[in-house]
Each structure stands twice: as structure tokens, then as C-alpha cells.
Motif scaffolding. Structure first.
Motif, short mmCIF file in Angstrom:
data_model
loop_
_atom_site.label_atom_id
_atom_site.label_comp_id
_atom_site.label_asym_id
_atom_site.label_seq_id
_atom_site.Cartn_x
_atom_site.Cartn_y
_atom_site.Cartn_z
N GLU A 1 71.82 99.19 100.38
CA GLU A 1 72.95 98.53 101.02
C GLU A 1 74.26 99.06 100.44
O GLU A 1 75.23 99.28 101.17
N ARG B 1 71.46 93.91 106.25
CA ARG B 1 72.01 93.73 104.90
C ARG B 1 70.91 93.60 103.85
O ARG B 1 71.15 93.76 102.67
N SER B 2 69.69 93.33 104.29
CA SER B 2 68.58 93.16 103.36
C SER B 2 67.86 94.48 103.07
O SER B 2 66.68 94.50 102.73
N GLY C 1 68.07 96.23 100.63
CA GLY C 1 67.86 96.39 99.20
C GLY C 1 69.20 96.74 98.59
O GLY C 1 70.03 97.41 99.20
N HIS C 2 69.44 96.30 97.36
CA HIS C 2 70.77 96.38 96.76
C HIS C 2 71.33 97.79 96.78
O HIS C 2 72.44 98.03 97.24
N GLN D 1 71.73 89.93 112.56
CA GLN D 1 70.91 90.91 111.84
C GLN D 1 69.63 91.26 112.60
O GLN D 1 69.04 90.41 113.26
N VAL E 1 63.61 92.79 109.67
CA VAL E 1 63.31 93.85 108.70
C VAL E 1 62.34 94.87 109.28
O VAL E 1 62.43 96.06 108.99
N LYS F 1 54.86 90.21 98.30
CA LYS F 1 55.73 90.49 99.44
C LYS F 1 55.10 91.45 100.44
O LYS F 1 55.63 91.63 101.53
#
Length: 427
Positions: free
Chosen positions: A291, A284-285, A287-288, A371, A374, A53
């Protein structure tokens, strides 16, 4: 008796050699290769996926699969020497075959990302002529700058070059201000400071009549930050007094929020007529866990506001009958003190609404709003864009591209320039 440690002899070459065959054998690629060689058999599948990534995957794979002959990995300046031989000092250009190319200041800005502004220096041969130096703004290659009308660009450039970066460009209420540095951040597509969003809020509030009902109302970006820094007694001034003033006359109430941990802006809204809360996150991306933290802030805000509504309801009728309200007043010494002050008509609207309506509302995390990319720093601009659309009663698009956001940044610069609080005198 301890044995003497034998040190490896240093290579016998002259680092400062000037001959054309000189190469530098010491190179960081060796260290990188050693790291990859040491860890390649220790990586698990999850770690390999994470490496894929990164933007450095192609480089990593060269070393990971040993596609480079490290025995011939030498750093050489020979190609640079060849390039310099093509330079023509008379035309100040590089000649390749039948064509010549000049390296301009803007080219250096684009290639290296270095600023191209300030005083333009004359060359040695011009020193004797004593030509006056000329200031250049150097924003010509910025896409946001290109979308601002020419007349506005000229006014901004004249102001910027005659002042300092920390000087004021736009001056609002409560010491809020947009500096030249903030203006540059907008044009250069960088992250926004809170005072830039505060300026947007004050400009939008100027359009609303004091007693206008069913209007969009705005809370400060500093509200949550202030509540994080001080104890609950101080929340009265930061939150409760503004809720009492705005809630009764609003159609929607905006709470722009900044997460200090992520330095990320999101937007919490209370839609009074729909009787619900909604949270808009432009990234929203994240990261869990990150977010989750943004949603946690919004939920905490909701709990605090609804707790205040529950607290006020039993007292609301008394406030209306006496036409008085408790207000926190700062003292010269000691803690602020609650004193009774006259109730305003808009505050009476709020109290009546509190008595007539339920005080807990559903919370939604919007999953369809447009959105930011990133890699962008547009979260503050997206929060303002969301507020624009909601205030106008329009749906928020599911997606917008970078070209649109560049135009939106340019429009905001123009809005600041033409507002009455801009320090640049009108033409």
C-alpha cells in the motif's frame, strides 16, 4: 572398504492391475503429513495466525492435530467405479434411484473452470451423418455476460466467432485498441490491461468540447510507465505538454496510475477548484508495504508536477507575450530537440492560472472510497468508476457489492460496442 548401501525393497504390487480391489498406496497426503509433523513444533504464534488466514486451514488442521489415520490413507478408485456403473449410454445420463442427471458442457465449465468455447465436436455415432459443426461462444454462465442486453450479446458473439482473439474490437487514437481478448477479460471478470482504460478515457474525452472549461480532463495510464522507462528530457512529451494543454481548462485532472510491482491500478486526482491532490486506492488492504508503494508513486507524481509548475512560472509571461512555447520534436537521428511553436488558447489559460495561484497543494489519501474484494481483479474497473463519479460531481460510495461491479463491467462493454470506434458495423 565401503559398505554396500541397502536399498529398501519396493512394494510388490501391480500399478496397472485391473481388478476391482486395486488401490494405490502411494499418495501425496503422506508427504504433506510428514511436512506438518516436522514443522508443527517449530511454528511461532505469528506463523500460526498467518496459516489461519489461508483457505487451507481446515485441511492443515486435520494433519496438524493428527485427526487422520495415515495407516488407512489410501487412494482408491472404487467410488469412481461405482459412479460409472450408474451411467446409462442410451440416455447419456447418470441414474441415481429414480432420477437421471446429464453432465453438460456448462456444468463442466462451472465445476472445473475450463473454457467452453470453439467448435462443437460430434460423437462417433454422428460421424456417418456428417452434420456441420457449430461454433459456440460458451460465455452463457458468465454473470457479466448475462447483464448485457440480448441484442448486444448477439452482435458481439457474431463478431467474436468470426475473428481471432487478437483482432481489434475497438480502435482508438495513437494506436490504442481493445482486442477480442481484452473484451473477454472484461466479460470473464479478469484483470484489465492499460489499453482498456485508455479506451475509457478516449470515449469520455469525446464528450468534451475542445475549448470547454471547467471540464474533467484525463492523463494517460502510460504517463507514469513512460516516465519510469525514460530519462527526464523525455518527460516533456509524456507529461509536460499534456499538463500545459489540460490544466488551465480542467475542473479536475485525472492521473490513472499502475504499479508495475503489484500490477495494481490506483487513481491520483488534482481538484483544481479545491486546490488539493487526492489519491484513491481500490484495495487499501494490499498490505502495509504494498500500500505504501502505491502512495509513494502518487506522491512522486505530485512532486514532479509541482516541480514543473515552479519551473514554468518564471517563463510563463514570456510565453504569453511571444505566443510561443518550447516543444520537444523527435529527430531522425539523435535526441529530440526543443523548438518554438505557437501557443494555443488552452495553453494560455494554463499559463495564466500558473501565474495567479500557489503551486503546492495538500495531498490526501482517501480512506472512504468503495473497495474491491481482496479476491477480485476489479482495480481497473474501480478506477474508471471513481473517475465517473468525480467527473459527474457525485460522491464516491463507501461500498459497492460484486453484483454492482458485474453490472458496471456489462455497461462498459455496451459503451464500447456502441461507440463510433467499435469495428462492428452498426445495425
Amino acid at each position: 572398504m565401503a559398505q554396500k548401501i541397502k536399498h529398501k525393497p519396493k512394494p510388490n504390487y501391480d500399478r496397472k492391475a485391473k481388478h476391482p480391489d486395486y488401490v494405490q498406496f502411494r499418495c501425496n497426503a503422506y508427504a504433506f503429513n510428514n511436512i506438518i509433523r516436522d514443522i508443527k513444533d517449530k511454528l511461532n504464534e505469528r506463523q500460526k495466525k498467518l496459516l489461519k488466514k489461508t483457505p487451507f486451514l481446515n485441511l492443515i488442521e486435520l494433519f496438524y492435530h493428527q485427526r487422520i489415520d495415515m495407516n488407512n490413507m489410501n487412494k482408491s478408485d472404487l467410488d469412481l467405479v461405482q459412479l460409472l456403473k450408474t451411467f446409462d449410454p442410451d440416455t447419456k445420463s447418470f441414474k441415481f434411484g429414480t432420477k437421471s442427471f446429464q453432465i453438460t458442457g456448462n456444468a463442466v465449465t462451472q465445476i472445473l473452470g475450463l473454457p467452453n468455447e470453439g467448435l462443437q465436436q460430434s460423437s462417433d455415432e454422428d460421424e456417418g451423418q456428417k452434420k456441420p459443426t457449430k461454433k459456440k461462444l460458451g460465455w452463457g454462465q458468465r454473470k457479466v455476460w448475462q447483464k448485457i442486453p440480448k441484442a448486444d450479446r448477439e452482435r458481439i458473439e457474431k463478431h467474436y466467432l468470426s475473428t481471432q482473439p487478437r483482432d481489434i474490437f475497438w480502435a482508438g487514437l495513437n494506436s490504442e485498441k481493445v482486442t477480442n481478448h481484452d473484451l473477454k477479460d472484461i466479460v470473464w471478470d479478469l484483470e484489465l490491461s492499460q489499453n482498456v482504460i485508455e479506451a475509457y478515457i478516449q470515449i469520455e474525452e469525446d464528450k468534451i468540447e475542445p475549448m470547454q472549461t471547467e471540464s474533467p480532463q484525463y492523463m494517460s495510464t502510460w504517463t507514469w510507465a513512460y516516465m519510469q522507462s525514460f530519462q527526464e528530457p523525455f518527460w516533456h512529451r509524456a507529461l509536460y505538454e499534456h499538463l500545459l494543454e489540460k490544466l488551465g481548462k480542467c475542473s479536475v485532472l485525472f492521473f490513472p496510475i499502475i504499479s508495475k510491482e503489484e500490477f495494481h491500478f490506483t487513481l491520483l486526482t488534482f481538484h483544481k477548484n479545491e486546490r488539493k491532490w487526492r489519491h484513491y486506492n481500490p484495495l487499501r488492504s494490499l498490505g502495509h508495504r504494498k500500500e505504501e508503494r502505491c502512495i509513494d508513486i502518487a506522491r512522486n507524481f505530485v512532486n514532479i508536477v509541482e516541480g514543473w509548475l515552479e519551473y514554468i512560472r518564471p517563463q510563463a509571461r514570456v510565453f504569453i507575450e511571444t505566443k510561443k512555447k518550447p516543444t520537444l520534436v523527435k529527430q531522425k537521428e539523435g535526441l529530440p530537440t526543443l523548438v518554438q511553436k505557437d501557443l494555443t488558447p488552452t495553453e494560455e489559460l494554463t499559463l495564466n492560472w500558473i501565474m495567479q495561484n500557489p503551486l503546492q497543494f495538500p495531498f490526501e489519501d482517501d480512506m472512504e472510497c468503495a473497495q474491491q474484494s481482496v479476491s477480485s481483479l476489479d482495480c481497473g474497473m474501480f478506477v474508471m468508476f471513481y473517475m465517473d463519479k468525480i467527473a459527474q460531481g457525485q460522491p464516491i460510495p463507501k461500498s459497492v457489492d460484486k453484483k454492482f461491479m458485474n453490472e458496471y463491467r456489462a455497461q462498459y462493454v455496451t459503451k464500447l460496442l456502441h461507440h463510433k470506434n467499435c469495428v462492428i458495423n452498426p445495425l
